[in-house]
Design an enzyme around this catalytic site. Structure first.
Site, short mmCIF file in Angstrom:
data_model
loop_
_atom_site.label_atom_id
_atom_site.label_comp_id
_atom_site.label_asym_id
_atom_site.label_seq_id
_atom_site.Cartn_x
_atom_site.Cartn_y
_atom_site.Cartn_z
N LEU A 1 -7.85 -4.78 -9.06
CA LEU A 1 -7.78 -4.79 -7.59
C LEU A 1 -6.60 -3.99 -7.03
O LEU A 1 -5.53 -3.93 -7.64
CB LEU A 1 -7.69 -6.24 -7.10
N HIS A 2 -6.83 -3.40 -5.88
CA HIS A 2 -5.79 -2.69 -5.14
C HIS A 2 -5.98 -2.98 -3.65
O HIS A 2 -6.88 -3.75 -3.27
CB HIS A 2 -5.83 -1.18 -5.45
N HIS B 1 -9.56 -2.97 -2.07
CA HIS B 1 -10.34 -4.20 -2.25
C HIS B 1 -9.82 -5.31 -1.32
O HIS B 1 -10.59 -6.04 -0.71
CB HIS B 1 -10.22 -4.72 -3.68
N GLY C 1 -16.56 -0.74 0.99
CA GLY C 1 -15.62 0.27 1.44
C GLY C 1 -16.30 1.60 1.75
O GLY C 1 -17.19 2.03 1.02
N MET C 2 -15.86 2.24 2.83
CA MET C 2 -16.41 3.55 3.18
C MET C 2 -15.95 4.63 2.22
O MET C 2 -16.43 5.75 2.27
CB MET C 2 -16.03 3.92 4.62
N LYS C 3 -15.00 4.31 1.34
CA LYS C 3 -14.62 5.30 0.31
C LYS C 3 -15.87 5.67 -0.49
O LYS C 3 -16.04 6.80 -0.92
CB LYS C 3 -13.56 4.71 -0.61
N LYS D 1 -7.11 5.01 -2.24
CA LYS D 1 -6.79 4.09 -3.33
C LYS D 1 -8.04 3.90 -4.19
O LYS D 1 -9.15 3.79 -3.68
CB LYS D 1 -6.34 2.74 -2.77
N SER D 2 -7.83 3.88 -5.50
CA SER D 2 -8.95 3.72 -6.42
C SER D 2 -8.44 3.15 -7.74
O SER D 2 -7.32 3.49 -8.16
CB SER D 2 -9.61 5.08 -6.67
N SER D 3 -9.24 2.30 -8.35
CA SER D 3 -8.85 1.75 -9.67
C SER D 3 -8.65 2.88 -10.66
O SER D 3 -7.88 2.76 -11.60
CB SER D 3 -9.94 0.80 -10.17
P1 AMP Z 1 -15.02 -1.02 -6.97
O1 AMP Z 1 -14.24 -2.12 -7.60
O2 AMP Z 1 -14.46 0.33 -7.18
O3 AMP Z 1 -16.50 -1.12 -7.26
O4 AMP Z 1 -14.92 -1.25 -5.40
C1 AMP Z 1 -15.29 -2.48 -4.81
C2 AMP Z 1 -15.37 -2.29 -3.32
O5 AMP Z 1 -14.09 -1.88 -2.83
C3 AMP Z 1 -16.37 -1.20 -2.90
O6 AMP Z 1 -17.06 -1.62 -1.74
C4 AMP Z 1 -15.48 -0.03 -2.62
O7 AMP Z 1 -16.03 0.89 -1.70
C5 AMP Z 1 -14.26 -0.72 -2.03
N1 AMP Z 1 -13.09 0.15 -2.13
C6 AMP Z 1 -12.64 0.82 -3.23
N2 AMP Z 1 -11.58 1.60 -2.91
C7 AMP Z 1 -11.36 1.43 -1.59
C8 AMP Z 1 -10.42 1.96 -0.66
N3 AMP Z 1 -9.48 2.82 -1.04
N4 AMP Z 1 -10.50 1.56 0.64
C9 AMP Z 1 -11.46 0.68 1.05
N5 AMP Z 1 -12.37 0.14 0.21
C10 AMP Z 1 -12.33 0.50 -1.09
#
Ligand code: AMP
Length: 287
Positions: free
Chosen positions: A33-34, A37, A147-149, A184-186
């Site tokens: 998580l960041h 999330h 997330g709109m990312k 931000k991204s894992s």
């Molecule tokens: P993930 O764990 O990468 O599958 O992401 C889980 C959720 O968090 C998804 O809806 C992503 O779009 C959202 N998310 C990931 N990175 C961001 C970010 N930098 N800003 C907003 N939402 C995010």
């Protein structure tokens, strides 16, 4: 915070909340998580009685040679962050439980997937739609937060909810960025120090594209070329630079209406994506 590991237990607990008439906000994630999330959790916390977060690295949405095995995981840290952010229920099922029977069904997404990430990640959005159908079925959320990312994912989930008559409100949440603009991204942990510095150019190039539109440019080809030439200054390999209508993700000869500018760059160990959505007013005749 209640922690739940099995599909049977989550279903039982959610039924209880539904009987009590509680509103349920659901934040599906793959963990590590960041702040991105956590911004989804914050919004879900504001809107609902109960907040459920899932952490599940879904094998079905990873293609051969992608990073399923090496996807970053840190459950202990995630537990603490989720609890602090106000998650009520943390659902962490095993792969065996989510895909217990020999799978005889998947959700196949036919639209909005032949472009952007769907073009190079064959089957990715089928995997996303399948796991979300299962998770939605287990949790029956009032609202689901994305997330709109991952704007293409939002477009696909929008289609999934509408076409399958799911009684769920989709809540898109703005991209959370580092100070230099990097989304931000894992996966950012897999950037080398030099790549991390270069990676800020993804957002800069999108902003430059938006500025060109602001200045009156309406030819997507011209804008894409300018963005490409900025991204070519990195050591990463450009996967795509595209501009489409949003959320339908269709090509446009002249930009008008709601559009997405989206980029993907493959660095040595991390593939990064980013996008901007821009609403372009239609030009009046004679102008
Ligand atoms: P993930 O764990 O990468 O599958 O992401 C889980 C959720 O968090 C998804 O809806 C992503 O779009 C959202 N998310 C990931 N990175 C961001 C970010 N930098 N800003 C907003 N939402 C995010």
């Amino acid at each position: 915070m209640i922690q739940i590991q099995t599909t049977k237990d989550i279903q039982k607990l959610m039924k209880k909340y539904q009987k009590e008439g509680k509103t349920i906000g659901f934040v599906p994630t793959m963990g590590f998580l960041h702040d991105g999330h956590l911004s989804l959790v914050k919004q879900a916390r504001t809107d609902n009685d109960i907040v459920v977060m899932s952490i599940f690295v879904n094998p079905l949405q990873f293609g051969p040679g992608e990073d399923y095995e090496t996807y970053p995981r840190d459950i202990e840290r995630d537990r603490n962050l989720a609890a602090k952010a106000g998650v009520d229920i943390l659902f962490m099922p095993s792969v065996e439980d989510m895909y217990q029977q020999e799978s005889t069904m998947i959700v196949h997404v036919k639209k909005r997937t032949n472009v952007l990430c769907g073009r190079s990640r064959i089957g990715h959005f089928d995997g996303v739609a399948t796991v979300l159908t299962k998770l939605f079925q287990l949790i029956i959320p009032t609202r689901a937060y994305f997330g709109m990312k991952d704007a293409q994912q939002v477009a696909v989930v929008d289609g999934l909810i509408n076409e399958f008559f799911m009684d769920i409100e989709l809540v898109p949440v703005e991209t959370v960025r580092e100070e230099d603009g990097l989304a931000k991204s894992s996966r950012n942990v897999y950037l080398t120090e030099a790549e991390r510095k270069e990676a800020a150019v993804l957002y800069q190039s999108l902003q430059y594209g938006a500025q060109l539109i602001q200045d009156g440019e309406r030819d997507p080809g011209v804008i894409k070329k300018q963005i490409c030439s900025m991204l070519e200054n990195t050591t990463g390999l450009i996967d795509y630079v595209e501009i489409y209508s949003y959320p339908d993700l269709e090509s446009l000869e002249t930009l008008t209406g709601k559009c997405i500018i989206a980029v993907a760059v493959q660095f040595s160990k991390a593939r990064l994506i980013d996008n901007l959505i821009i609403d372009i007013p239609s030009r009046k005749e004679g102008k």
